[in-house]
Scaffold this motif. Structure first.
Motif, PDB file in Angstrom:
ATOM      1  N   ASP A  83       0.931  -1.402  -0.084  1.00 54.56           N
ATOM      2  CA  ASP A  83       0.189  -0.028   0.020  1.00 54.56           C
ATOM      3  C   ASP A  83       0.739   1.539   0.001  1.00 54.56           C
ATOM      4  O   ASP A  83       0.561   2.183  -0.754  1.00 54.56           O
ATOM      5  CB  ASP A  83      -0.884   0.005   1.057  1.00 54.56           C
ATOM      6  CG  ASP A  83      -1.848  -1.044   1.045  1.00 54.56           C
ATOM      7  OD1 ASP A  83      -2.230  -1.541   0.297  1.00 54.56           O
ATOM      8  OD2 ASP A  83      -2.818  -1.239   2.158  1.00 54.56           O
ATOM      9  N   ARG A  84       1.866   1.226   0.650  1.00 51.39           N
ATOM     10  CA  ARG A  84       2.750   2.519   0.728  1.00 51.39           C
ATOM     11  C   ARG A  84       3.515   2.756  -0.383  1.00 51.39           C
ATOM     12  O   ARG A  84       3.555   3.753  -0.795  1.00 51.39           O
ATOM     13  CB  ARG A  84       3.760   2.135   1.751  1.00 51.39           C
ATOM     14  CG  ARG A  84       4.721   3.481   2.147  1.00 51.39           C
ATOM     15  CD  ARG A  84       5.589   3.136   3.550  1.00 51.39           C
ATOM     16  NE  ARG A  84       6.305   4.403   4.027  1.00 51.39           N
ATOM     17  CZ  ARG A  84       5.830   5.419   4.634  1.00 51.39           C
ATOM     18  NH1 ARG A  84       4.819   5.299   5.231  1.00 51.39           N
ATOM     19  NH2 ARG A  84       6.739   6.339   4.886  1.00 51.39           N
ATOM     20  N   ILE A  85       3.917   1.828  -1.123  1.00 56.06           N
ATOM     21  CA  ILE A  85       4.581   1.842  -2.581  1.00 56.06           C
ATOM     22  C   ILE A  85       3.585   2.323  -3.448  1.00 56.06           C
ATOM     23  O   ILE A  85       3.928   3.397  -3.902  1.00 56.06           O
ATOM     24  CB  ILE A  85       5.225   0.532  -2.705  1.00 56.06           C
ATOM     25  CG1 ILE A  85       6.414   0.111  -2.211  1.00 56.06           C
ATOM     26  CG2 ILE A  85       5.576   0.474  -4.320  1.00 56.06           C
ATOM     27  CD1 ILE A  85       7.108  -1.237  -2.443  1.00 56.06           C
ATOM     28  N   ARG A  86       2.498   1.867  -3.433  1.00 55.53           N
ATOM     29  CA  ARG A  86       1.443   2.104  -4.174  1.00 55.53           C
ATOM     30  C   ARG A  86       0.903   3.743  -4.177  1.00 55.53           C
ATOM     31  O   ARG A  86       0.632   4.512  -5.182  1.00 55.53           O
ATOM     32  CB  ARG A  86       0.349   1.431  -4.392  1.00 55.53           C
ATOM     33  CG  ARG A  86       0.644  -0.121  -5.075  1.00 55.53           C
ATOM     34  CD  ARG A  86      -0.425  -1.289  -4.771  1.00 55.53           C
ATOM     35  NE  ARG A  86      -0.028  -2.333  -5.201  1.00 55.53           N
ATOM     36  CZ  ARG A  86      -0.405  -3.735  -4.917  1.00 55.53           C
ATOM     37  NH1 ARG A  86      -1.449  -3.714  -3.793  1.00 55.53           N
ATOM     38  NH2 ARG A  86       0.051  -4.885  -5.190  1.00 55.53           N
ATOM     39  N   GLU A  87       0.834   4.020  -3.014  1.00 56.63           N
ATOM     40  CA  GLU A  87       0.395   5.463  -2.507  1.00 56.63           C
ATOM     41  C   GLU A  87       1.418   6.417  -2.946  1.00 56.63           C
ATOM     42  O   GLU A  87       1.045   7.420  -3.588  1.00 56.63           O
ATOM     43  CB  GLU A  87       0.034   5.358  -1.084  1.00 56.63           C
ATOM     44  CG  GLU A  87      -1.089   4.883  -0.695  1.00 56.63           C
ATOM     45  CD  GLU A  87      -1.091   4.685   0.887  1.00 56.63           C
ATOM     46  OE1 GLU A  87      -0.278   5.307   1.398  1.00 56.63           O
ATOM     47  OE2 GLU A  87      -2.147   4.202   1.573  1.00 56.63           O
ATOM     48  N   GLN A  88       2.561   6.178  -2.827  1.00 55.61           N
ATOM     49  CA  GLN A  88       3.858   7.001  -3.186  1.00 55.61           C
ATOM     50  C   GLN A  88       4.341   6.881  -4.641  1.00 55.61           C
ATOM     51  O   GLN A  88       4.675   8.114  -5.051  1.00 55.61           O
ATOM     52  CB  GLN A  88       4.955   6.626  -2.201  1.00 55.61           C
ATOM     53  CG  GLN A  88       4.731   7.092  -0.829  1.00 55.61           C
ATOM     54  CD  GLN A  88       6.190   6.792   0.125  1.00 55.61           C
ATOM     55  OE1 GLN A  88       7.005   6.097  -0.329  1.00 55.61           O
ATOM     56  NE2 GLN A  88       6.023   7.048   1.274  1.00 55.61           N
ATOM     57  N   HIS A  89       3.966   5.973  -5.137  1.00 54.74           N
ATOM     58  CA  HIS A  89       4.699   5.787  -6.624  1.00 54.74           C
ATOM     59  C   HIS A  89       3.290   5.282  -7.584  1.00 54.74           C
ATOM     60  O   HIS A  89       3.713   5.606  -8.732  1.00 54.74           O
ATOM     61  CB  HIS A  89       5.638   4.713  -6.734  1.00 54.74           C
ATOM     62  CG  HIS A  89       6.768   5.027  -5.877  1.00 54.74           C
ATOM     63  ND1 HIS A  89       7.678   5.787  -6.108  1.00 54.74           N
ATOM     64  CD2 HIS A  89       6.880   4.766  -4.431  1.00 54.74           C
ATOM     65  CE1 HIS A  89       8.754   6.036  -5.140  1.00 54.74           C
ATOM     66  NE2 HIS A  89       8.225   5.284  -4.009  1.00 54.74           N
ATOM     67  N   GLY A  90       2.258   4.991  -7.346  1.00 53.75           N
ATOM     68  CA  GLY A  90       1.217   4.556  -8.105  1.00 53.75           C
ATOM     69  C   GLY A  90       1.005   3.200  -8.315  1.00 53.75           C
ATOM     70  O   GLY A  90       0.079   2.746  -8.474  1.00 53.75           O
ATOM     71  N   SER A  91       2.136   2.452  -8.254  1.00 53.14           N
ATOM     72  CA  SER A  91       2.203   1.097  -8.410  1.00 53.14           C
ATOM     73  C   SER A  91       3.500   0.437  -8.333  1.00 53.14           C
ATOM     74  O   SER A  91       4.602   1.281  -8.247  1.00 53.14           O
ATOM     75  CB  SER A  91       1.755   0.828 -10.167  1.00 53.14           C
ATOM     76  OG  SER A  91       3.010   1.028 -10.846  1.00 53.14           O
ATOM     77  N   VAL A  92       3.577  -0.854  -8.129  1.00 53.74           N
ATOM     78  CA  VAL A  92       5.029  -1.099  -8.098  1.00 53.74           C
ATOM     79  C   VAL A  92       5.875  -1.271  -9.154  1.00 53.74           C
ATOM     80  O   VAL A  92       7.149  -1.004  -8.907  1.00 53.74           O
ATOM     81  CB  VAL A  92       4.716  -2.821  -7.292  1.00 53.74           C
ATOM     82  CG1 VAL A  92       6.265  -3.606  -7.293  1.00 53.74           C
ATOM     83  CG2 VAL A  92       4.044  -2.906  -6.229  1.00 53.74           C
ATOM     84  N   GLU A  93       5.247  -1.397 -10.103  1.00 55.70           N
ATOM     85  CA  GLU A  93       6.051  -1.115 -11.384  1.00 55.70           C
ATOM     86  C   GLU A  93       6.624   0.067 -11.581  1.00 55.70           C
ATOM     87  O   GLU A  93       7.879   0.358 -12.000  1.00 55.70           O
ATOM     88  CB  GLU A  93       5.110  -1.325 -12.603  1.00 55.70           C
ATOM     89  CG  GLU A  93       5.880  -1.238 -13.967  1.00 55.70           C
ATOM     90  CD  GLU A  93       4.822  -1.781 -15.174  1.00 55.70           C
ATOM     91  OE1 GLU A  93       4.873  -0.928 -16.318  1.00 55.70           O
ATOM     92  OE2 GLU A  93       4.016  -2.449 -15.033  1.00 55.70           O
ATOM     93  N   ALA A  94       5.881   1.270 -11.226  1.00 52.99           N
ATOM     94  CA  ALA A  94       6.366   2.748 -11.343  1.00 52.99           C
ATOM     95  C   ALA A  94       7.360   2.872 -10.150  1.00 52.99           C
ATOM     96  O   ALA A  94       8.302   3.522 -10.470  1.00 52.99           O
ATOM     97  CB  ALA A  94       5.104   3.631 -11.160  1.00 52.99           C
ATOM     98  N   TYR A  95       7.457   2.170  -9.279  1.00 53.04           N
ATOM     99  CA  TYR A  95       8.340   2.234  -7.998  1.00 53.04           C
ATOM    100  C   TYR A  95       9.803   1.973  -8.470  1.00 53.04           C
ATOM    101  O   TYR A  95      10.823   2.580  -8.464  1.00 53.04           O
ATOM    102  CB  TYR A  95       7.824   1.628  -6.915  1.00 53.04           C
ATOM    103  CG  TYR A  95       8.809   1.123  -5.831  1.00 53.04           C
ATOM    104  CD1 TYR A  95       9.306   2.312  -5.015  1.00 53.04           C
ATOM    105  CD2 TYR A  95       8.998  -0.171  -5.396  1.00 53.04           C
ATOM    106  CE1 TYR A  95      10.133   2.044  -3.842  1.00 53.04           C
ATOM    107  CE2 TYR A  95       9.978  -0.252  -4.135  1.00 53.04           C
ATOM    108  CZ  TYR A  95      10.478   0.760  -3.687  1.00 53.04           C
ATOM    109  OH  TYR A  95      11.143   0.283  -2.622  1.00 53.04           O
ATOM    110  N   LEU A  96       9.649   0.636  -9.385  1.00 53.30           N
ATOM    111  CA  LEU A  96      10.847   0.021  -9.819  1.00 53.30           C
ATOM    112  C   LEU A  96      11.528   0.895 -11.035  1.00 53.30           C
ATOM    113  O   LEU A  96      12.584   1.122 -10.941  1.00 53.30           O
ATOM    114  CB  LEU A  96      10.837  -1.567 -10.162  1.00 53.30           C
ATOM    115  CG  LEU A  96      11.009  -2.445  -9.003  1.00 53.30           C
ATOM    116  CD1 LEU A  96      12.358  -2.544  -8.778  1.00 53.30           C
ATOM    117  CD2 LEU A  96      10.040  -2.276  -7.914  1.00 53.30           C
ATOM    118  N   LEU A  97      10.451   1.262 -11.807  1.00 53.74           N
ATOM    119  CA  LEU A  97      11.047   2.085 -13.178  1.00 53.74           C
ATOM    120  C   LEU A  97      11.590   3.531 -12.592  1.00 53.74           C
ATOM    121  O   LEU A  97      12.573   3.999 -13.158  1.00 53.74           O
ATOM    122  CB  LEU A  97       9.850   2.286 -13.976  1.00 53.74           C
ATOM    123  CG  LEU A  97       9.214   1.050 -14.601  1.00 53.74           C
ATOM    124  CD1 LEU A  97       7.840   1.363 -15.394  1.00 53.74           C
ATOM    125  CD2 LEU A  97      10.327   0.554 -15.549  1.00 53.74           C
TER     126      LEU A  97
END
Length: 219
Positions: free
Chosen positions: A187-201
């Motif tokens: 949830d924290r990753i998605r809230e801050q980055h939109g998605s786990v994929e966007a987090y890694l990108l």
């Protein structure tokens, strides 16, 4: 543990079986456990532990010829393992992006698969890493969570916490995996980055590397 406890990602329909495994530390790997790994055709071990843990509990690989890489998952500027688990999980969400990108790249190395990912116990740092990989492969959250919670049975934590001595001889407690810990990270990753994929990108993973990971591991 007296032998290797392996959780293969075999049930998620999006993941090819027999290519990605997770476990606890290999410092107590028995000869029988090593033979089991050999039958899996294992080629790569990604060790997420701190350097002090690696030095105190070196892997026992017997005659196995493996590419072992140490990628510390937690920042090295403080002893974060003294912090409460929810805080450690939040820290992983906030700081582990670059390490997770490196994990993906190691899995994409020629002849890297099958691979095993582990930390000390195999549920927290390893659990977050595997959860991120499963999300990238399109596995639904309920299946990601089920794989994470399987740690409790594999590690004997179904009946509650287990005490152990850390690399400094201090008594610590290994607590059971709890759903809210992993869902909190995602949830924290998605809230801050939109998605786990966007987090890694956002931490440097290239789109073509993501596509290669899916081609290698997704069914």
């Amino acid at each position: 543990m007296t032998d290797l406890q392996i959780a293969g990602l075999r049930n998620a329909r999006e993941v090819r079986p027999g290519l990605l495994y997770r476990s606890a530390t290999l410092n107590q790997l028995t000869a029988e456990g090593a033979r089991a790994l050999a039958k899996l055709g294992l080629r790569t071990v990604i060790d997420l532990r701190d350097p002090a843990e690696v030095a105190h509990w070196p892997a026992r690989l017997h005659e196995l010829e493996l590419d072992v890489v140490n990628l510390p998952m937690l920042p090295q500027d403080a002893n974060h393992r003294d912090e409460p688990l929810p805080q450690i999980y939040r820290l992983l969400a906030d700081t582990a992006g670059p390490v997770l990108v490196t994990v993906v790249r190691r899995l994409l190395e020629p002849r890297a698969l099958p691979a095993l990912v582990h930390c000390a116990v195999g549920k927290d740092r390893t659990g977050v890493t595997v959860a991120v990989l499963l999300d990238l492969l399109g596995v639904p959250d309920e299946e990601i969570l089920a794989d994470y919670l399987a740690s409790n049975a594999g590690l004997g934590l179904d009946d509650g916490p287990v005490e152990y001595l850390d690399e400094r001889g201090r008594l610590r407690v290994s607590n059971p995996a709890r759903p809210e810990l992993l869902t909190g990270v995602l949830d924290r990753i998605r809230e801050q980055h939109g998605s786990v994929e966007a987090y890694l990108l956002g931490h440097g993973l290239r789109a073509e590397e993501l596509a290669a990971l899916r081609a290698a591991l997704a069914d």
